[in-house]
Design a protein around this motif. Structure first.
Motif, PDB file in Angstrom:
ATOM      1  N   ASP A 133     -29.299 -13.534  -0.006  1.00 16.17           N
ATOM      2  CA  ASP A 133     -29.062 -14.243  -1.267  1.00 16.17           C
ATOM      3  C   ASP A 133     -27.947 -15.287  -1.118  1.00 16.17           C
ATOM      4  O   ASP A 133     -28.017 -16.379  -1.708  1.00 16.17           O
ATOM      5  CB  ASP A 133     -28.700 -13.258  -2.377  1.00 16.17           C
ATOM      6  CG  ASP A 133     -29.874 -12.390  -2.803  1.00 16.17           C
ATOM      7  OD1 ASP A 133     -31.023 -12.745  -2.497  1.00 16.17           O
ATOM      8  OD2 ASP A 133     -29.638 -11.347  -3.437  1.00 16.17           O
ATOM      9  N   ARG A 136     -29.429 -18.233   0.566  1.00 15.65           N
ATOM     10  CA  ARG A 136     -30.326 -18.942  -0.346  1.00 15.65           C
ATOM     11  C   ARG A 136     -29.527 -19.786  -1.347  1.00 15.65           C
ATOM     12  O   ARG A 136     -29.880 -20.939  -1.610  1.00 15.65           O
ATOM     13  CB  ARG A 136     -31.236 -17.958  -1.086  1.00 15.65           C
ATOM     14  CG  ARG A 136     -32.274 -18.639  -1.985  1.00 15.65           C
ATOM     15  CD  ARG A 136     -33.144 -17.628  -2.703  1.00 15.65           C
ATOM     16  NE  ARG A 136     -33.976 -16.872  -1.775  1.00 15.65           N
ATOM     17  CZ  ARG A 136     -33.742 -15.613  -1.381  1.00 15.65           C
ATOM     18  NH1 ARG A 136     -32.681 -14.940  -1.862  1.00 15.65           N
ATOM     19  NH2 ARG A 136     -34.537 -15.009  -0.532  1.00 15.65           N
ATOM     20  N   ASP A 154     -36.928 -22.995   0.418  1.00 16.37           N
ATOM     21  CA  ASP A 154     -35.599 -22.372   0.344  1.00 16.37           C
ATOM     22  C   ASP A 154     -35.621 -20.924   0.816  1.00 16.37           C
ATOM     23  O   ASP A 154     -34.734 -20.489   1.559  1.00 16.37           O
ATOM     24  CB  ASP A 154     -35.070 -22.430  -1.095  1.00 16.37           C
ATOM     25  CG  ASP A 154     -34.886 -23.846  -1.602  1.00 16.37           C
ATOM     26  OD1 ASP A 154     -34.835 -24.783  -0.775  1.00 16.37           O
ATOM     27  OD2 ASP A 154     -34.799 -24.008  -2.839  1.00 16.37           O
ATOM     28  N   ASP A 155     -36.616 -20.159   0.360  1.00 19.82           N
ATOM     29  CA  ASP A 155     -36.681 -18.749   0.738  1.00 19.82           C
ATOM     30  C   ASP A 155     -36.840 -18.588   2.245  1.00 19.82           C
ATOM     31  O   ASP A 155     -36.209 -17.715   2.861  1.00 19.82           O
ATOM     32  CB  ASP A 155     -37.838 -18.046   0.023  1.00 19.82           C
ATOM     33  CG  ASP A 155     -37.560 -17.806  -1.454  1.00 19.82           C
ATOM     34  OD1 ASP A 155     -36.388 -17.938  -1.866  1.00 19.82           O
ATOM     35  OD2 ASP A 155     -38.504 -17.482  -2.190  1.00 19.82           O
ATOM     36  N   ALA A 158     -33.548 -19.367   3.978  1.00 23.03           N
ATOM     37  CA  ALA A 158     -32.599 -18.260   3.832  1.00 23.03           C
ATOM     38  C   ALA A 158     -32.964 -17.109   4.756  1.00 23.03           C
ATOM     39  O   ALA A 158     -32.091 -16.486   5.377  1.00 23.03           O
ATOM     40  CB  ALA A 158     -32.574 -17.795   2.378  1.00 23.03           C
TER      41      ALA A 158
END
Length: 200
Positions: A133, A136, A154-155, A158
């Motif tokens: 997190d 991210r 983005d995910d 991350a």
């Protein structure tokens, strides 16, 4: 009226962390914990519960002073791109700076705890997710400002950084080589168009 505790909670939790970190959860006995914490078994159980409860409390203590504090510090003091690079750099330095090659207590525990401890597995997973997190949030914030270039979702970005960090922490236990660990971090950063890590 409950009697006041006659021990330094920080000191005894430090001792429990050290024992779990050195030997692992399964291999550590309650007798060894009590001896390390300089407590009787009865006092230890009264204060912290069973071994699983003590482990969770010790891990919380460890995370408060390491992972959680580092995430908060990086997010509060530097840009998102610098936070990512700095976090990876600091993780490498911590790994190489431990002459016992113990790695990260959180990562070690996640590798050790089996399916017979679902509550503990859920707790460990939740804590590991805080790292993903963090990456991210940095990616999203950096892309919104234009400081981090657009690229893979983005995910996925991350998760790439998260898996790289876990790989660094595991590799450091068996191959604590600076070139190897830094190379893994450099490759992940470069693939996302992120600036390199600060010098050690």
């Amino acid at each position: 009226m409950a009697r006041p505790r006659k021990f330094d909670e920080t000191a005894v939790l430090d001792a429990a962390v050290d024992r779990f970190w050195t030997q692992g959860y399964e291999a550590t006995s309650t007798r060894e914990l009590a001896d390390s914490m300089r407590m009787t078994l009865a006092s230890m159980h009264n204060a912290f519960g069973d071994k699983r409860a003590l482990f969770r409390r010790a891990l919380e203590h460890y995370l408060d002073g390491s992972l959680r504090a580092r995430i908060a510090r990086h997010e509060a003091t530097v840009s998102p791109a610098a936070a990512i690079a700095g976090f990876l750099r600091e993780s490498i330095e911590r790994s190489l700076g431990d002459g016992c090659w113990r790695g990260c207590l959180l990562v070690n525990s996640a590798l050790e705890v089996g399916p017979d401890n679902p509550d503990l597995r859920d707790f460990l997973n939740a804590e590991l997710t805080t790292i993903e997190d963090f990456f991210r949030r940095c990616i999203v914030k950096g892309r919104q400002s234009g400081a981090i270039p657009a690229g893979i979702p983005d995910d996925d970005a991350a998760r790439l950084l998260f898996s790289t960090l876990l790989g660094i922490r595991v590799l450091a236990r068996i191959r604590p080589e600076r070139d190897l660990l830094e190379g893994a971090a450099r490759g992940a950063l470069a693939s996302l168009g992120l600036p390199p890590m600060p010098d050690s």
